[in-house]
Design a protein around this motif. Structure first.
Motif, PDB file in Angstrom:
ATOM      1  N   ALA A 148       0.539  -0.849   0.381  1.00 41.39           N
ATOM      2  CA  ALA A 148       0.058   0.027   0.299  1.00 41.39           C
ATOM      3  C   ALA A 148       0.944   1.259  -0.243  1.00 41.39           C
ATOM      4  O   ALA A 148       0.848   2.453  -0.567  1.00 41.39           O
ATOM      5  CB  ALA A 148      -0.474   0.301   0.866  1.00 41.39           C
TER       6      ALA A 148
ATOM      7  N   THR B 254      -6.082   2.178  -1.258  1.00 41.52           N
ATOM      8  CA  THR B 254      -5.133   1.756  -2.365  1.00 41.52           C
ATOM      9  C   THR B 254      -5.811  -0.089  -2.335  1.00 41.52           C
ATOM     10  O   THR B 254      -6.647  -0.168  -1.307  1.00 41.52           O
ATOM     11  CB  THR B 254      -3.643   1.528  -1.534  1.00 41.52           C
ATOM     12  OG1 THR B 254      -3.855   0.789  -0.612  1.00 41.52           O
ATOM     13  CG2 THR B 254      -3.196   3.164  -1.682  1.00 41.52           C
TER      14      THR B 254
ATOM     15  N   GLU C 155       2.481   2.138  -3.791  1.00 38.72           N
ATOM     16  CA  GLU C 155       1.268   1.749  -3.690  1.00 38.72           C
ATOM     17  C   GLU C 155       1.230   3.833  -3.816  1.00 38.72           C
ATOM     18  O   GLU C 155       1.058   4.612  -4.947  1.00 38.72           O
ATOM     19  CB  GLU C 155      -0.313   1.860  -3.359  1.00 38.72           C
ATOM     20  CG  GLU C 155      -0.551   0.477  -4.711  1.00 38.72           C
ATOM     21  CD  GLU C 155      -1.894  -0.425  -4.313  1.00 38.72           C
ATOM     22  OE1 GLU C 155      -3.097   0.177  -4.726  1.00 38.72           O
ATOM     23  OE2 GLU C 155      -1.908  -1.242  -3.123  1.00 38.72           O
ATOM     24  N   LEU C 156       0.986   3.963  -2.876  1.00 40.88           N
ATOM     25  CA  LEU C 156       1.037   5.888  -2.255  1.00 40.88           C
ATOM     26  C   LEU C 156       1.743   6.610  -3.420  1.00 40.88           C
ATOM     27  O   LEU C 156       1.810   7.728  -3.664  1.00 40.88           O
ATOM     28  CB  LEU C 156       0.468   6.285  -0.597  1.00 40.88           C
ATOM     29  CG  LEU C 156      -0.726   5.349  -0.478  1.00 40.88           C
ATOM     30  CD1 LEU C 156      -0.572   5.883   1.516  1.00 40.88           C
ATOM     31  CD2 LEU C 156      -1.123   5.957  -0.860  1.00 40.88           C
TER      32      LEU C 156
ATOM     33  N   ASP D 173      -6.096   8.195   2.459  1.00 40.05           N
ATOM     34  CA  ASP D 173      -5.317   7.225   0.728  1.00 40.05           C
ATOM     35  C   ASP D 173      -4.965   5.899   1.513  1.00 40.05           C
ATOM     36  O   ASP D 173      -5.317   5.359   0.286  1.00 40.05           O
ATOM     37  CB  ASP D 173      -4.556   8.177   0.675  1.00 40.05           C
ATOM     38  CG  ASP D 173      -4.333   9.638   0.192  1.00 40.05           C
ATOM     39  OD1 ASP D 173      -6.348   9.349   0.003  1.00 40.05           O
ATOM     40  OD2 ASP D 173      -3.839  10.404   0.959  1.00 40.05           O
TER      41      ASP D 173
END
Length: 375
Positions: A319, A348, A322-323, A344
């Motif tokens: 995650a 993800t 991804e961020l 946020d």
């Protein structure tokens, strides 16, 4: 979230590294899983990603390997991460790791000053996801009195004298049980001994004990300095575990003989997929002039193909990748876990699994919705 596909190296083909490699490959990245052991790589290979024999302790070989990679994720033992991070800076490779080691993180923060690459240590569960939850909990109050974070990765069916099974890294476990632990007490960051601060905890009818362990707070003591009066992180275990570990590490002085301690744990607490991860966060503070308490409990069970600690640690790490790729984190220098917002993070692809696959999913979704509404 639309992201550009990257060349990603995952170092360490153990219990967590192989899962991280699979998750990243499933998102379309060009992933290479590397390890010093060909046998370990053969066991981890599943066709979704490439493999390569690379000893992360061989820094010259590592330098050549990382030159052709955009991102490296270290799932190696904590004592290898200083060298890996240094080579990542030299090769211009963005860096992520799973370390709980405070000294390693301090070193990575130091070399991150002024660098063009992002250095993102302490991904995973604790530190990692728990730090994002803790920061989000603190933000729910106008002024914060207390934040308590409790996390346990435990066997579903404890059968041995330790009431515990190793679920990932023996070296990491010993490190957490031996090093001083950071907390905030009366508004000031202080160090307390590991295996102390014993308390009884009842969650959903199950009795646990909680005690100090090192590294779980990550950088939260610095981030929330002056904003919280008391804050602590403790590990959850079944009752009686702390006393046995104190006997071994202190009474028998095996803290000074970690090789013997490693053999004992490997023999007496074998790996199991029948595990459970429990996450408990509670906060007390003022809202609109009234003292209130807020809490969240999440529980994850293992499956025949993936243990609970594999799911929670790998999903927490992926995650964050991804961020970063989505521009939701700083793009260079030292990056804290709490630089990610809970909203946020849970949006993800990997982070959403920490709500959909939890018995406490309703609570997590509620927290997610709360942050969206607040925004």
């Amino acid at each position: 979230m639309t992201i550009e596909r990257k060349r990603i190296a995952v170092l360490g083909a153990g219990q967590i590294g192989a899962i991280i490699a699979g998750m990243l490959a499933q998102q379309g990245h060009h992933v290479t899983l590397a390890d010093a052991s060909p046998a370990q790589l053969a066991q981890a290979a599943d066709g979704r990603f490439a493999t390569d024999v690379v000893d992360a302790a061989d820094l010259e070989r590592l330098r050549v390997f990382l030159t052709a990679r955009d991102i490296v994720v270290s799932a190696c033992p904590y004592f290898l991460n200083k060298g890996i991070a240094r080579i990542a800076v030299e090769t211009g490779t963005h860096y992520f790791d799973l370390t709980e080691d405070v000294e390693t993180t301090a070193y990575i923060k130091q070399i991150g000053a002024g660098t063009d690459v992002a250095l993102v240590p302490q991904c995973g569960l604790a530190p990692g996801f728990i730090c994002i939850l803790g920061a989000d909990m603190a933000a729910r109050f106008d002024s914060v009195k207390t934040i308590k974070m409790r996390v346990g990765a435990l066997p579903l069916y404890p059968t041995n004298a330790l009431r515990y099974n190793v679920t990932w890294s023996v070296d990491g476990l010993i490190n957490e049980y031996c090093n001083p632990c950071e907390i905030v007490f009366d508004g000031k960051p202080i160090l307390v001994p590991a295996l102390e601060g014993l308390e009884s905890v009842m969650i959903d009818g199950v009795a646990y004990e909680a005690f100090n362990t090192s590294g779980g707070l990550g950088t939260l003591t610095e981030t929330l300095a002056g904003k919280v009066r008391d804050m602590s992180y403790k590990t959850l275990r079944y009752p009686g575990h702390a006393e046995i570990m104190k006997l071994l590490l202190r009474g028998l002085e095996l803290a000074d003989d970690k090789e013997t301690m490693r053999r004992i744990l490997s023999h007496a607490a074998p790996f199991t997929r029948k595990d459970v991860v429990v996450v408990f966060v509670t906060g007390i503070g003022e809202k609109a002039g009234r003292l209130e308490e807020d809490s969240m409990v999440l529980r994850y069970d293992g499956t025949p193909t993936m243990s609970a600690i594999q799911l929670t640690t790998a999903a927490g790490c992926v995650a964050m990748v991804e961020l970063f790729l989505g521009g939701k984190l700083p793009q260079q220098g030292f990056v804290r876990q709490e630089d990610a917002s809970l909203t946020d993070f849970l949006a993800t692809r990997a982070g959403s699994r920490l709500t959909s696959e939890s018995r406490g999913a309703d609570a997590a979704r509620s927290a997610y919705q709360d942050t969206r509404n607040a925004a």
